[in-house]
Design an enzyme around this catalytic site. Structure first.
Site, mmCIF file in Angstrom:
data_model
loop_
_atom_site.group_PDB
_atom_site.id
_atom_site.type_symbol
_atom_site.label_atom_id
_atom_site.label_comp_id
_atom_site.label_asym_id
_atom_site.label_seq_id
_atom_site.Cartn_x
_atom_site.Cartn_y
_atom_site.Cartn_z
ATOM 1 N N VAL A 22 7.348 -4.616 5.306
ATOM 2 C CA VAL A 22 6.666 -4.863 3.982
ATOM 3 C C VAL A 22 7.044 -4.054 2.847
ATOM 4 O O VAL A 22 6.585 -4.072 1.621
ATOM 5 C CB VAL A 22 5.143 -4.252 4.254
ATOM 6 C CG1 VAL A 22 4.478 -5.329 5.257
ATOM 7 C CG2 VAL A 22 5.051 -2.636 5.016
ATOM 8 N N ASN A 24 -2.498 -2.722 6.851
ATOM 9 C CA ASN A 24 -2.677 -1.984 7.980
ATOM 10 C C ASN A 24 -1.207 -1.335 8.374
ATOM 11 O O ASN A 24 -1.377 -0.108 9.111
ATOM 12 C CB ASN A 24 -2.971 -2.758 9.150
ATOM 13 C CG ASN A 24 -3.022 -2.009 10.550
ATOM 14 O OD1 ASN A 24 -3.696 -1.289 10.806
ATOM 15 N ND2 ASN A 24 -1.884 -2.459 11.527
ATOM 16 N N SER A 33 -7.089 6.681 5.702
ATOM 17 C CA SER A 33 -7.324 7.824 6.709
ATOM 18 C C SER A 33 -7.999 8.858 6.048
ATOM 19 O O SER A 33 -8.116 8.868 4.875
ATOM 20 C CB SER A 33 -5.826 8.187 6.989
ATOM 21 O OG SER A 33 -5.958 9.537 7.782
ATOM 22 N N TYR A 67 2.369 12.230 5.149
ATOM 23 C CA TYR A 67 1.448 11.260 5.253
ATOM 24 C C TYR A 67 0.071 11.469 4.439
ATOM 25 O O TYR A 67 -0.314 10.348 3.754
ATOM 26 C CB TYR A 67 0.982 11.552 6.646
ATOM 27 C CG TYR A 67 0.043 10.641 7.219
ATOM 28 C CD1 TYR A 67 0.235 9.224 7.576
ATOM 29 C CD2 TYR A 67 -1.259 10.891 7.566
ATOM 30 C CE1 TYR A 67 -0.167 8.372 8.006
ATOM 31 C CE2 TYR A 67 -2.202 9.877 8.084
ATOM 32 C CZ TYR A 67 -1.816 8.792 8.338
ATOM 33 O OH TYR A 67 -2.750 7.701 8.685
ATOM 34 N N LYS A 72 -1.351 8.655 1.686
ATOM 35 C CA LYS A 72 -2.860 7.850 2.011
ATOM 36 C C LYS A 72 -3.537 8.133 0.724
ATOM 37 O O LYS A 72 -4.447 7.301 0.452
ATOM 38 C CB LYS A 72 -3.542 8.370 3.182
ATOM 39 C CG LYS A 72 -2.614 7.990 4.591
ATOM 40 C CD LYS A 72 -2.659 6.595 4.830
ATOM 41 C CE LYS A 72 -2.182 5.742 5.875
ATOM 42 N NZ LYS A 72 -2.232 4.417 6.168
#
Length: 250
Positions: free
Chosen positions: A82, A108, A160, A173, A177
């Site tokens: 992606v 996802n 998340s 991370y 997000k």
């Protein structure tokens, strides 16, 4: 509130009633395993056509073969990174050729790296951001024109609790997000007039079985819980906007 609805070919978006899932087409990135596979299964049971992609051709092939037993005409899959614009464009074009339209996009695909911010390597930073953020952007960029043409669509970003809170040893991370949710909020303002919904799901730690023999912690959110929530969002009244849904183990 001012109504800024823009007409497309003399039509306006449908805002009444509920969204009919049967015969509609969804793309699920990372749909060959784990959470993506659970979401794919749930959408198939609702009569949707589902196109899945992932970096591993083996996992995609295995999932397609498995789902084809019960849903032979509803499932399609191919490998796709992606974060690679050409691969994304090719994948989406193939999905449109197969199913004619794209009505639902579920972003996802994603992962994280455990490290302190100042010890995170540039390559790790780029890898996480390219998949989680750039991948979401590229998928939206390729799919939104189809949704505008249809004057309908749903984009669900699997974010998340790390999109809302900072966690030690998860800086990249969290950054990815947070960016994913921010991108979704901006996109929602741009596509609202075309009847397109953009949602963010923000689960806490998810129990994701690697194999059937793995122990299940019933106190954690399960893959199936998010799959049910995805369908719940898609089946709400079309005039209703729900955002930033938090989910925790009870």
């Amino acid at each position: 509130m001012q109504n800024n609805t823009t007409q497309v070919e003399g039509q306006t978006p449908q805002r009444e009633g509920h969204y009919e899932l049967a015969k509609k087409t969804a793309i699920v990135t990372g749909g060959g395993k784990g959470l993506g596979k659970a979401i794919t299964k749930m959408l198939l049971t609702k009569g949707m056509n589902v196109a899945i992609c992932g970096r591993s051709q083996d996992s995609i092939t295995t999932a397609v073969q498995e789902f084809s037993v019960l849903y032979p005409q509803q499932i399609y899959g191919e490998s796709c990174d992606v974060s690679n614009s050409q691969q994304v464009q090719t994948f989406v074009a193939n999905v449109v050729t197969k199913f004619n339209h794209v009505h639902v996009l579920i972003n996802n695909s994603g992962f994280g790296k455990q490290s302190l911010v100042w010890q995170t390597t540039e390559s790790d930073w780029d890898e996480v951001m390219n998949t989680n953020v750039k991948g979401t952007y590229l998928m939206c960029k390729s799919v939104v024109p189809q949704m505008i043409k249809n004057l309908e669509g749903y984009i669900l970003n699997i974010a998340s609790q790390a999109a809302l809170n900072g966690y030690a040893n998860a800086g990249v991370y969290c950054a990815s997000k947070f960016a994913m949710v921010g991108l979704g909020k901006a996109l929602q303002e741009e596509v609202r007039e075309f009847g397109i919904h953009v949602h963010s799901l923000n689960p806490a730690l998810i129990q994701s079985q690697k194999t059937p023999a793995d122990a299940i912690d019933s106190g954690l959110v399960q893959n199936e819980d998010l799959a049910h929530m995805a369908v719940y969002l898609l089946q709400q009244p079309r005039r209703l906007k729900i955002d930033n849904i938090g989910m925790w183990g009870f």
